[in-house]
Design a protein around this motif. Structure first.
Motif, PDB file in Angstrom:
ATOM      1  N   ARG A 170       0.831  -1.206   0.000  1.00 46.97           N
ATOM      2  CA  ARG A 170       0.000   0.000   0.000  1.00 46.97           C
ATOM      3  C   ARG A 170       0.866   1.257   0.000  1.00 46.97           C
ATOM      4  O   ARG A 170       0.566   2.229  -0.690  1.00 46.97           O
ATOM      5  CB  ARG A 170      -0.935  -0.010   1.213  1.00 46.97           C
ATOM      6  CG  ARG A 170      -2.050  -1.047   1.103  1.00 46.97           C
ATOM      7  CD  ARG A 170      -3.063  -0.909   2.223  1.00 46.97           C
ATOM      8  NE  ARG A 170      -2.517  -1.354   3.504  1.00 46.97           N
ATOM      9  CZ  ARG A 170      -2.530  -2.609   3.921  1.00 46.97           C
ATOM     10  NH1 ARG A 170      -3.023  -3.572   3.140  1.00 46.97           N
ATOM     11  NH2 ARG A 170      -2.042  -2.937   5.093  1.00 46.97           N
ATOM     12  N   LEU A 172       2.272   1.966  -3.473  1.00 43.74           N
ATOM     13  CA  LEU A 172       1.307   2.577  -4.380  1.00 43.74           C
ATOM     14  C   LEU A 172       1.083   4.048  -4.019  1.00 43.74           C
ATOM     15  O   LEU A 172       0.961   4.902  -4.910  1.00 43.74           O
ATOM     16  CB  LEU A 172      -0.014   1.824  -4.331  1.00 43.74           C
ATOM     17  CG  LEU A 172      -0.937   2.202  -5.486  1.00 43.74           C
ATOM     18  CD1 LEU A 172      -0.529   1.459  -6.761  1.00 43.74           C
ATOM     19  CD2 LEU A 172      -2.377   1.927  -5.178  1.00 43.74           C
ATOM     20  N   ALA A 190      -3.865   5.930 -13.120  1.00 42.06           N
ATOM     21  CA  ALA A 190      -4.664   5.041 -12.278  1.00 42.06           C
ATOM     22  C   ALA A 190      -5.723   4.330 -13.116  1.00 42.06           C
ATOM     23  O   ALA A 190      -5.970   3.127 -12.942  1.00 42.06           O
ATOM     24  CB  ALA A 190      -5.318   5.834 -11.156  1.00 42.06           C
ATOM     25  N   ARG A 196      -6.059   0.229 -13.700  1.00 43.30           N
ATOM     26  CA  ARG A 196      -7.287  -0.542 -13.485  1.00 43.30           C
ATOM     27  C   ARG A 196      -7.623  -1.390 -14.710  1.00 43.30           C
ATOM     28  O   ARG A 196      -8.040  -2.544 -14.589  1.00 43.30           O
ATOM     29  CB  ARG A 196      -8.457   0.401 -13.172  1.00 43.30           C
ATOM     30  CG  ARG A 196      -8.390   1.024 -11.788  1.00 43.30           C
ATOM     31  CD  ARG A 196      -9.678   1.755 -11.428  1.00 43.30           C
ATOM     32  NE  ARG A 196      -9.521   2.422 -10.142  1.00 43.30           N
ATOM     33  CZ  ARG A 196      -9.127   3.683  -9.993  1.00 43.30           C
ATOM     34  NH1 ARG A 196      -8.853   4.415 -11.082  1.00 43.30           N
ATOM     35  NH2 ARG A 196      -8.995   4.205  -8.804  1.00 43.30           N
ATOM     36  N   ALA A 232      -1.189  -3.935  -7.811  1.00 44.46           N
ATOM     37  CA  ALA A 232      -2.520  -3.329  -7.709  1.00 44.46           C
ATOM     38  C   ALA A 232      -3.412  -4.124  -6.769  1.00 44.46           C
ATOM     39  O   ALA A 232      -4.160  -3.548  -5.964  1.00 44.46           O
ATOM     40  CB  ALA A 232      -3.159  -3.229  -9.097  1.00 44.46           C
ATOM     41  N   SER A 252      -1.925  -4.108  -2.963  1.00 41.56           N
ATOM     42  CA  SER A 252      -2.074  -2.809  -2.282  1.00 41.56           C
ATOM     43  C   SER A 252      -3.505  -2.469  -1.967  1.00 41.56           C
ATOM     44  O   SER A 252      -3.787  -1.512  -1.241  1.00 41.56           O
ATOM     45  CB  SER A 252      -1.485  -1.709  -3.178  1.00 41.56           C
ATOM     46  OG  SER A 252      -2.261  -1.574  -4.357  1.00 41.56           O
ATOM     47  N   PHE A 282      -5.509  -1.510  -4.289  1.00 37.83           N
ATOM     48  CA  PHE A 282      -5.908  -0.536  -5.303  1.00 37.83           C
ATOM     49  C   PHE A 282      -7.122  -1.029  -6.067  1.00 37.83           C
ATOM     50  O   PHE A 282      -8.024  -0.267  -6.428  1.00 37.83           O
ATOM     51  CB  PHE A 282      -4.740  -0.267  -6.252  1.00 37.83           C
ATOM     52  CG  PHE A 282      -5.043   0.663  -7.380  1.00 37.83           C
ATOM     53  CD1 PHE A 282      -5.103   2.037  -7.168  1.00 37.83           C
ATOM     54  CD2 PHE A 282      -5.250   0.176  -8.670  1.00 37.83           C
ATOM     55  CE1 PHE A 282      -5.393   2.908  -8.207  1.00 37.83           C
ATOM     56  CE2 PHE A 282      -5.539   1.050  -9.716  1.00 37.83           C
ATOM     57  CZ  PHE A 282      -5.604   2.418  -9.481  1.00 37.83           C
TER      58      PHE A 282
END
Length: 216
Positions: free
Chosen positions: A145, A148, A158, A162, A207, A210, A212
């Motif tokens: 985390r 990121l 970002a 994704r 990703a 973390s 995310f």
């Protein structure tokens, strides 16, 4: 020039099946085989394959340690796809964390095997099934985390990350965001640099670890 593949699996029938599937393609050639991870480094140095299809569980040196060894000691290493029987095997996730570019189930259809080899050879990332995404989330930690957060991704970066977690190619991301492919390539490069990720697969792992993105 055809894509060259090295097969590494302790089961001769598995190697024979993979060879038959891959060599049925005009753009792929199998340049060698090995029955254990301990033989991988000398063969990679001798044959310079584009992709190594590597079993996870082998008697002397498993696919995780073999992956680490290749990436640590071979200049300009090949892409590595680990092959396994069970998608929820933690060995698979450890191999991905060690630097493998993706994984295949031994029961995969021939078209899926061919697609995976071509995709990782081109620098793409394979879509992780739900079981692997759940493992990634379970491995989440404060360090991931913090990494990121330090990356300070822009809003567009970002969004690109994704879409990368969905296994989309640069062209597919460009279509989603209504931008040019070159623009997407620049954003992907920025994401990898900021996360300190070797490739798209490692960025996707970051990703999930973390938080995310979530497994759902």
């Amino acid at each position: 020039m055809p894509l060259s593949v090295l097969l590494v699996d302790d089961e001769p029938l598995v190697r024979a099946g993979l060879r038959a599937v891959l060599e049925a393609q005009s753009d792929i050639t199998v340049v060698g085989e090995a029955a254990d991870g301990a033989a991988v480094i000398p063969l990679v140095r001798e044959l310079r394959p584009d992709v190594v299809a590597m079993d996870v569980r082998m008697p002397l040196l498993d696919g995780i340690e073999a992956t680490r060894a290749v990436l640590r000691t071979v200049p300009d290493p090949p892409k590595i796809v680990v092959i396994t029987t069970f998608e929820n095997d933690e060995y698979v996730y450890e191999a991905l964390r060690a630097g493998a570019d993706g994984f295949l189930l031994k029961r995969s259809r021939p078209a899926e095997i061919v697609h995976a080899v071509r995709l990782v050879a081109e620098g793409g990332s394979l879509l992780f099934p739900a079981a692997v995404r759940s493992l990634a989330a379970r491995y989440g930690n404060a360090e991931a985390r913090a990494t990121l957060e330090r990356a300070a991704l822009t809003e567009r970066e970002a969004a690109v990350l994704r879409l990368m977690t969905r296994g989309l190619s640069n062209a597919e991301i460009a279509a989603e965001l209504i931008v040019g492919t070159e623009t997407v390539k620049s954003h992907v490069s920025a994401v990898l640099a900021k996360l300190g990720a070797r490739d798209r697969t490692q960025a996707v792992i970051a990703a999930y670890e973390s938080g995310f993105v979530s497994p759902g």
